[in-house]
Design an enzyme around this catalytic site. Structure first.
Site, PDB file in Angstrom:
ATOM      1  N   GLU A  97     -12.945  -7.174  -1.536  1.00 21.06           N
ATOM      2  CA  GLU A  97     -14.039  -6.055  -1.788  1.00 21.06           C
ATOM      3  C   GLU A  97     -12.907  -5.128  -2.475  1.00 21.06           C
ATOM      4  O   GLU A  97     -11.787  -4.486  -1.486  1.00 21.06           O
ATOM      5  CB  GLU A  97     -14.557  -5.869  -0.926  1.00 21.06           C
ATOM      6  CG  GLU A  97     -15.751  -7.208  -0.735  1.00 21.06           C
ATOM      7  CD  GLU A  97     -16.233  -6.897   0.633  1.00 21.06           C
ATOM      8  OE1 GLU A  97     -16.703  -7.824   0.747  1.00 21.06           O
ATOM      9  OE2 GLU A  97     -15.898  -6.118   1.500  1.00 21.06           O
ATOM     10  N   CYS A 117      -9.493 -10.565   7.661  1.00 20.97           N
ATOM     11  CA  CYS A 117      -8.430  -9.521   8.965  1.00 20.97           C
ATOM     12  C   CYS A 117      -8.080 -10.509  10.214  1.00 20.97           C
ATOM     13  O   CYS A 117      -9.116 -10.741  10.960  1.00 20.97           O
ATOM     14  CB  CYS A 117      -9.238  -7.951   9.047  1.00 20.97           C
ATOM     15  SG  CYS A 117      -8.296  -7.042  10.411  1.00 20.97           S
ATOM     16  N   GLU A 167      -5.958  -4.781   7.702  1.00 25.50           N
ATOM     17  CA  GLU A 167      -5.450  -3.861   8.311  1.00 25.50           C
ATOM     18  C   GLU A 167      -3.646  -2.835   8.047  1.00 25.50           C
ATOM     19  O   GLU A 167      -2.785  -3.996   8.151  1.00 25.50           O
ATOM     20  CB  GLU A 167      -5.004  -4.523  10.541  1.00 25.50           C
ATOM     21  CG  GLU A 167      -4.391  -2.990  10.723  1.00 25.50           C
ATOM     22  CD  GLU A 167      -4.460  -1.697  10.893  1.00 25.50           C
ATOM     23  OE1 GLU A 167      -5.644  -1.455  10.985  1.00 25.50           O
ATOM     24  OE2 GLU A 167      -4.042  -0.690  10.334  1.00 25.50           O
ATOM     25  N   SER A 198      -6.171   3.962   6.846  1.00 27.28           N
ATOM     26  CA  SER A 198      -7.181   4.300   8.097  1.00 27.28           C
ATOM     27  C   SER A 198      -7.161   2.451   8.803  1.00 27.28           C
ATOM     28  O   SER A 198      -6.572   1.663   8.389  1.00 27.28           O
ATOM     29  CB  SER A 198      -8.273   3.551   8.115  1.00 27.28           C
ATOM     30  OG  SER A 198      -9.690   3.422   9.342  1.00 27.28           O
ATOM     31  N   SER A 221      -9.021   4.198  14.161  1.00 27.75           N
ATOM     32  CA  SER A 221     -10.348   3.368  14.002  1.00 27.75           C
ATOM     33  C   SER A 221     -10.219   3.919  15.848  1.00 27.75           C
ATOM     34  O   SER A 221      -9.989   3.019  16.861  1.00 27.75           O
ATOM     35  CB  SER A 221     -10.817   2.285  13.859  1.00 27.75           C
ATOM     36  OG  SER A 221     -10.317   2.199  12.302  1.00 27.75           O
ATOM     37  N   ILE A 222     -10.734   4.962  16.360  1.00 26.15           N
ATOM     38  CA  ILE A 222     -10.659   5.045  17.886  1.00 26.15           C
ATOM     39  C   ILE A 222     -12.086   4.351  18.614  1.00 26.15           C
ATOM     40  O   ILE A 222     -12.168   2.843  19.108  1.00 26.15           O
ATOM     41  CB  ILE A 222     -11.245   6.144  18.194  1.00 26.15           C
ATOM     42  CG1 ILE A 222     -10.145   6.716  18.035  1.00 26.15           C
ATOM     43  CG2 ILE A 222     -11.221   6.437  19.943  1.00 26.15           C
ATOM     44  CD1 ILE A 222      -8.787   6.602  18.830  1.00 26.15           C
ATOM     45  N   HIS A 223     -13.410   4.632  17.630  1.00 28.07           N
ATOM     46  CA  HIS A 223     -14.477   3.821  18.297  1.00 28.07           C
ATOM     47  C   HIS A 223     -15.109   3.187  20.150  1.00 28.07           C
ATOM     48  O   HIS A 223     -15.919   3.294  20.668  1.00 28.07           O
ATOM     49  CB  HIS A 223     -14.477   2.230  17.732  1.00 28.07           C
ATOM     50  CG  HIS A 223     -14.315   1.964  16.573  1.00 28.07           C
ATOM     51  ND1 HIS A 223     -15.025   3.276  15.495  1.00 28.07           N
ATOM     52  CD2 HIS A 223     -13.754   1.050  15.870  1.00 28.07           C
ATOM     53  CE1 HIS A 223     -14.247   2.901  14.124  1.00 28.07           C
ATOM     54  NE2 HIS A 223     -13.592   1.524  14.340  1.00 28.07           N
ATOM     55  N   CYS A 336     -17.742  -2.715   5.326  1.00 29.15           N
ATOM     56  CA  CYS A 336     -16.351  -3.505   5.669  1.00 29.15           C
ATOM     57  C   CYS A 336     -16.363  -5.024   5.483  1.00 29.15           C
ATOM     58  O   CYS A 336     -17.097  -6.171   6.375  1.00 29.15           O
ATOM     59  CB  CYS A 336     -15.230  -2.947   6.531  1.00 29.15           C
ATOM     60  SG  CYS A 336     -13.675  -4.148   6.662  1.00 29.15           S
TER      61      CYS A 336
END
Ligand code: SAH
Length: 352
Positions: A97, A117, A167, A198, A221-223, A336
């Site tokens: 995509e 991924c 990734e 990212s 990306s901590i999240h 995503c």
């Protein structure tokens, strides 16, 4: 005869060198190489026949040795907010995509770097698919190129984010070339500050990116601001724990952005805000709060808007620069991996 070579898998300098060597071998003038390279990225041509400055016989001869890789457009959706999503099929049937997000005079393209991924982040649709393979440089940069070739009207990127499927720092060999293709004057000529990688925090990749002289941007990306919670949401945290990721962000020579997807009742409490502020202060990071796109992983609900605003206020109180990202393309499943997932689900539901 040896397999033909996809010219899009090379940086402009590499492609020029290869083509010049080929010209020398085949009795063609060296400037022909420059003519071809100009039509890879700067003025994209669909194929050699689309390069009208080349004699017909030369186009045919080139096509015996080289090709200009294409991606097959299989679906295109437009959101009410103008965001467009494209589903491309690769030569082996894999689908990826690309999202185009207009904003004022900016056009940000969100590109995929892998088919599927391996990371299995709990809230992410791509993670649920599993890993298929790395994309080649030509397939990553080709996404931007294909949008320039759209018959209905070309879409030209002003900004690029590696926030599609995959990734990017686990596909560094290809991504390293793609960064050059995006940035180089003989490529797309997009300023390095307008190109963002990212990552979940793949340490060797962050080091490699930091070694590039160009000012490419890094988003992490901590999240979750604590290891136990982060490991539950992002299994990769076992391999690259938070403290190492923060350390890498600290030594990275440009300012980094933290991405933080807001998961209702999971990572959006005041204690999370305080701890996140600490980490962000540690490495002078900018924080981007991302509303959860519904339809990613199962079992999560978005944090209500007012709660996100409150969370942002907490961070700012700690002097952390914070933005709430606009959620774009909700109606077309623009997060995503969602378009591919949605189409697969429809196919499964359809009567045999
Ligand atoms: N692998 C990279 C880049 C791809 S995803 C990375 O993880 O950073 C780009 C961003 O979208 C990541 O921050 C990812 O966590 C986030 N994302 C994935 N699914 C999402 C969803 N359903 N809603 C909001 N953000 C999501």
């Amino acid at each position: 005869m040896a397999a033909r070579i996809n010219l899009l898998d090379f940086t402009p300098a590499e492609a020029t060198e290869r083509l010049k060597a080929w010209c020398a071998e085949h009795g063609e003038a060296a400037y022909r190489a420059d003519q071809v390279v100009r039509h890879l990225w700067v003025q994209p041509a669909a194929d050699f026949d689309g390069i009208s400055t080349l004699p017909k016989a030369l186009r045919a001869k080139l096509a015996e040795f080289f090709y200009i890789g294409r991606l097959e457009l299989v679906a295109r959706q437009t959101s009410e907010d103008g965001t467009q999503k494209f589903l491309f099929k690769l030569f082996d049937g894999e689908q990826i995509e690309t999202v185009a997000i207009p904003d004022g005079d900016r056009m940000t393209l969100c590109v995929s770097s892998q088919a599927g991924c391996a990371l299995k982040c709990a809230f992410c649709a791509t993670g649920a698919m599993g890993f298929v393979r790395n994309l080649t440089a030509g397939e990553i940069a080709g996404q931007v190129r294909e949008l320039r070739l759209l018959a209905e009207g070309p879409i030209t990127a002003t900004n690029i984010v590696f926030m599609g499927m995959g990734e990017p720092l686990m596909n560094w060999k290809a991504v390293e070339k793609v960064l050059t293709i995006f940035n180089n004057e003989l490529g797309f000529g997009i300023g390095a500050r307008h190109i963002t990688i990212s990552t979940v925090g793949v340490l060797p990749g962050i080091v490699a990116l930091g070694k590039r002289p160009e000012q490419f941007r890094l988003a992490i990306s901590i999240h979750a601001p604590m290891d136990d919670l982060r490991a539950r949401l992002m299994p990769v945290n076992t391999k690259y724990p938070l403290s190492d990721v923060i350390e890498a962000a600290k030594v990275f020579d440009r300012r980094v952005t933290f991405e933080y997807v807001m998961l209702g009742g999971v990572n959006d409490g005041p204690e999370h805000a305080l701890q996140l502020a600490k980490l962000a202060t540690d490495c002078a990071a900018f924080v981007n709060l991302i509303p959860l796109h519904p339809g990613g992983g199962q079992g999560f609900r978005p944090t209500p808007r007012e709660e996100i605003v409150k969370f942002a206020r907490e961070l700012r109180k700690q002097d952390v620069e914070t933005a709430i990202r606009k959620s774009r393309g909700i109606d077309i499943a623009a997060a995503c991996g969602q378009l591919k997932t949605e189409r697969l689900a429809k196919r499964e539901k359809a009567p045999a």
